[in-house]
Design a protein around this motif. Sequence first.
Motif, PDB file in Angstrom:
ATOM      1  N   SER A 228      -7.368   2.751   5.837  1.00  0.00           N
ATOM      2  CA  SER A 228      -8.733   3.261   5.746  1.00  0.00           C
ATOM      3  C   SER A 228      -9.302   2.839   4.399  1.00  0.00           C
ATOM      4  CB  SER A 228      -8.747   4.779   5.874  1.00  0.00           C
ATOM      5  OG  SER A 228      -8.058   5.359   4.790  1.00  0.00           O
ATOM      6  N   ARG A 229     -10.611   2.707   4.353  1.00  0.00           N
ATOM      7  CA  ARG A 229     -11.230   2.276   3.093  1.00  0.00           C
ATOM      8  C   ARG A 229     -12.295   3.262   2.661  1.00  0.00           C
ATOM      9  NH1 ARG A 229     -11.981  -2.985   6.274  1.00  0.00           N
ATOM     10  NH2 ARG A 229     -11.932  -4.606   4.687  1.00  0.00           N
ATOM     11  N   SER A 230     -12.304   3.556   1.384  1.00  0.00           N
ATOM     12  CA  SER A 230     -13.375   4.371   0.829  1.00  0.00           C
ATOM     13  C   SER A 230     -14.243   3.463  -0.046  1.00  0.00           C
ATOM     14  CB  SER A 230     -12.777   5.515   0.014  1.00  0.00           C
ATOM     15  OG  SER A 230     -11.780   5.024  -0.855  1.00  0.00           O
ATOM     16  N   ARG A 231     -15.069   4.050  -0.863  1.00  0.00           N
ATOM     17  CA  ARG A 231     -15.941   3.233  -1.698  1.00  0.00           C
ATOM     18  C   ARG A 231     -15.861   3.703  -3.134  1.00  0.00           C
ATOM     19  NH1 ARG A 231     -19.393  -0.476  -2.073  1.00  0.00           N
ATOM     20  NH2 ARG A 231     -19.632  -1.302   0.011  1.00  0.00           N
ATOM     21  N   ASP A 232     -15.812   2.753  -4.043  1.00  0.00           N
ATOM     22  CA  ASP A 232     -15.812   3.065  -5.460  1.00  0.00           C
ATOM     23  C   ASP A 232     -16.597   1.951  -6.135  1.00  0.00           C
ATOM     24  OD1 ASP A 232     -15.247   3.744  -8.101  1.00  0.00           O
ATOM     25  OD2 ASP A 232     -13.373   2.606  -8.057  1.00  0.00           O
ATOM     26  N   ALA A 233     -17.889   2.161  -6.297  1.00  0.00           N
ATOM     27  CA  ALA A 233     -18.783   1.115  -6.812  1.00  0.00           C
ATOM     28  C   ALA A 233     -18.715  -0.078  -5.880  1.00  0.00           C
ATOM     29  CB  ALA A 233     -18.415   0.745  -8.237  1.00  0.00           C
TER      30      ALA A 233
ATOM     31  N   PRO B  79     -11.468   0.587  -2.087  1.00  0.00           N
ATOM     32  CA  PRO B  79     -10.034   0.885  -2.159  1.00  0.00           C
ATOM     33  C   PRO B  79      -9.448   1.088  -0.771  1.00  0.00           C
ATOM     34  CG  PRO B  79     -11.348   2.369  -3.562  1.00  0.00           C
ATOM     35  CD  PRO B  79     -12.302   1.608  -2.718  1.00  0.00           C
ATOM     36  N   CYS B  80      -8.290   0.502  -0.563  1.00  0.00           N
ATOM     37  CA  CYS B  80      -7.612   0.587   0.732  1.00  0.00           C
ATOM     38  C   CYS B  80      -6.489   1.612   0.657  1.00  0.00           C
ATOM     39  CB  CYS B  80      -7.024  -0.763   1.113  1.00  0.00           C
ATOM     40  SG  CYS B  80      -8.299  -2.008   1.267  1.00  0.00           S
ATOM     41  N   HIS B  81      -6.389   2.375   1.711  1.00  0.00           N
ATOM     42  CA  HIS B  81      -5.423   3.459   1.756  1.00  0.00           C
ATOM     43  C   HIS B  81      -4.611   3.362   3.040  1.00  0.00           C
ATOM     44  CE1 HIS B  81      -3.874   7.520   1.163  1.00  0.00           C
ATOM     45  NE2 HIS B  81      -4.091   7.702   2.450  1.00  0.00           N
ATOM     46  N   LEU B  82      -3.317   3.507   2.908  1.00  0.00           N
ATOM     47  CA  LEU B  82      -2.446   3.405   4.078  1.00  0.00           C
ATOM     48  C   LEU B  82      -2.463   4.688   4.901  1.00  0.00           C
ATOM     49  CD1 LEU B  82      -0.311   1.607   5.486  1.00  0.00           C
ATOM     50  CD2 LEU B  82       1.406   2.838   4.165  1.00  0.00           C
ATOM     51  N   GLU B  83      -2.621   4.548   6.184  1.00  0.00           N
ATOM     52  CA  GLU B  83      -2.563   5.704   7.090  1.00  0.00           C
ATOM     53  C   GLU B  83      -1.232   5.663   7.824  1.00  0.00           C
ATOM     54  OE1 GLU B  83      -4.754   8.066   7.278  1.00  0.00           O
ATOM     55  OE2 GLU B  83      -6.253   7.159   5.972  1.00  0.00           O
ATOM     56  N   ALA B  84      -0.243   6.265   7.229  1.00  0.00           N
ATOM     57  CA  ALA B  84       1.126   6.061   7.692  1.00  0.00           C
ATOM     58  C   ALA B  84       1.455   6.785   8.993  1.00  0.00           C
ATOM     59  CB  ALA B  84       2.119   6.453   6.600  1.00  0.00           C
ATOM     60  N   GLU B  85       0.591   7.704   9.387  1.00  0.00           N
ATOM     61  CA  GLU B  85       0.917   8.449  10.614  1.00  0.00           C
ATOM     62  C   GLU B  85       0.926   7.523  11.825  1.00  0.00           C
ATOM     63  OE1 GLU B  85      -2.712   9.351   9.647  1.00  0.00           O
ATOM     64  OE2 GLU B  85      -1.481   9.023   7.883  1.00  0.00           O
TER      65      GLU B  85
ATOM     66  N   LEU C 272       0.812  -1.222   0.000  1.00  0.00           N
ATOM     67  CA  LEU C 272       0.000   0.000   0.000  1.00  0.00           C
ATOM     68  C   LEU C 272       0.844   1.269   0.000  1.00  0.00           C
ATOM     69  CD1 LEU C 272      -2.963  -0.965   2.357  1.00  0.00           C
ATOM     70  CD2 LEU C 272      -3.019  -0.608  -0.120  1.00  0.00           C
ATOM     71  N   THR C 273       2.118   1.135   0.312  1.00  0.00           N
ATOM     72  CA  THR C 273       2.966   2.329   0.220  1.00  0.00           C
ATOM     73  C   THR C 273       3.171   2.712  -1.238  1.00  0.00           C
ATOM     74  OG1 THR C 273       5.012   1.040   0.226  1.00  0.00           O
ATOM     75  CG2 THR C 273       4.193   1.810   2.352  1.00  0.00           C
ATOM     76  N   VAL C 274       2.960   1.759  -2.134  1.00  0.00           N
ATOM     77  CA  VAL C 274       3.095   2.050  -3.560  1.00  0.00           C
ATOM     78  C   VAL C 274       1.875   2.798  -4.063  1.00  0.00           C
ATOM     79  CG1 VAL C 274       3.324   1.011  -5.838  1.00  0.00           C
ATOM     80  CG2 VAL C 274       4.525   0.013  -3.903  1.00  0.00           C
ATOM     81  N   GLY C 275       0.727   2.467  -3.507  1.00  0.00           N
ATOM     82  CA  GLY C 275      -0.493   3.142  -3.920  1.00  0.00           C
ATOM     83  C   GLY C 275      -1.714   2.418  -3.401  1.00  0.00           C
ATOM     84  N   ASP C 276      -2.832   3.092  -3.377  1.00  0.00           N
ATOM     85  CA  ASP C 276      -4.070   2.475  -2.920  1.00  0.00           C
ATOM     86  C   ASP C 276      -4.397   1.255  -3.781  1.00  0.00           C
ATOM     87  OD1 ASP C 276      -3.899   4.682  -1.430  1.00  0.00           O
ATOM     88  OD2 ASP C 276      -5.871   5.508  -1.931  1.00  0.00           O
ATOM     89  N   ALA C 277      -5.155   0.333  -3.218  1.00  0.00           N
ATOM     90  CA  ALA C 277      -5.490  -0.884  -3.955  1.00  0.00           C
ATOM     91  C   ALA C 277      -6.793  -1.461  -3.431  1.00  0.00           C
ATOM     92  CB  ALA C 277      -4.370  -1.913  -3.823  1.00  0.00           C
ATOM     93  N   THR C 278      -7.465  -2.205  -4.268  1.00  0.00           N
ATOM     94  CA  THR C 278      -8.705  -2.859  -3.844  1.00  0.00           C
ATOM     95  C   THR C 278      -8.374  -4.177  -3.165  1.00  0.00           C
ATOM     96  OG1 THR C 278      -8.980  -4.141  -5.860  1.00  0.00           O
ATOM     97  CG2 THR C 278      -9.831  -1.896  -5.866  1.00  0.00           C
ATOM     98  N   VAL C 279      -9.370  -4.746  -2.518  1.00  0.00           N
ATOM     99  CA  VAL C 279      -9.170  -6.016  -1.835  1.00  0.00           C
ATOM    100  C   VAL C 279      -8.708  -7.083  -2.816  1.00  0.00           C
ATOM    101  CG1 VAL C 279     -10.290  -7.794  -0.450  1.00  0.00           C
ATOM    102  CG2 VAL C 279     -10.916  -5.406  -0.137  1.00  0.00           C
TER     103      VAL C 279
END
Lengths: 126, 126
Positions: free
Chosen positions: A60-65, A69-75, A25-32
């Motif tokens: 964290s996850r958002s929604r796209d249809a 998509p999963c997003h890394l929360e690096a803090e 995920l450090t490379v970029g957001d990705a789906t399951v």
Amino acid sequence: MDDDQLSRVFAALAEPTRRDIVARLTVGDATVGQLAAPYDVSVQAVSKHLKVLEDAGLVSRSRDAQRRPCHLEAEVFDLMTKWIERYRRRAEERYRRLDTVLAEMDDEVDGATTTNRSNPRERGAP
Amino acid sequence: MDDDQLSRVFAALAEPTRRDIVARLTVGDATVGQLAAPYDVSVQAVSKHLKVLEDAGLVSRSRDAQRRPCHLEAEVFDLMTKWIERYRRRAEERYRRLDTVLAEMDDEVDGATTTNRSNPRERGAP
DNA sequence: TCCGTTCTCAACCATCTGGTTGAACACGAA
DNA sequence: TTCGTGTTCAACCAGATGGTTGAGAACGGA
């Protein structure tokens, strides 16, 4: 096993697959599905891993249809780093002090039995 | 759950009691009994915790009569720190790049095709 | 509308974990 | 040697974990 977030974060990263996912995920957001592809476990298993990471605040996850998509929360890394650094610093400081004490001791005594020289400033009596 | 040492270290610290023990050991070496005293669990339970910490390489034990003084091996912290820093750096770098890309995109397009742009500047770049 | 895709929920299973208790081991002191 | 202290080992238990499969929910596209 978990109480606070720090415990959850450590526990989440105590799993090679999950560390791998974080690395990915450090490379970029990705789906399951994208995240599951490299592994030969089921998508459901990866979904569970993501839930663990999410509960730890690492993802964290958002929604796209239909996709999530999963997003890394690096803090959150800072939580661990702070804990680690705090005690590492303290340990190093202690070693420095210990070295001083030992140097002084070597001046006075010729410490033959040095099994217990590890805790000089702590009375051994229970 | 454990495979490599990194997994064992993370797993070992995913426990408040064990983190507490590690914190205590930064002050100075201590015996099992001394370490167990503050907690209302049995000495055996603490002994097990120490075994976990030892297997992770975080603690080493010597011998002093019946006692087994525990010593913190703080270098193992570096294992974690290295892993964390590596990916955090990569993540931050990515955010920086992403911001650039988004800035460019905002110039040309009114974001239609991008599945991934979920919420890019939530955690503003440092 | 129905269809295919993506993902999560639910039930289940094997294994690990953190705790217990009781016995045994290791050692110094008497 | 015997006793007391400190620690670990062994067996056990309840609950978490990581995996499975099957069903179902959420959504875009035909």
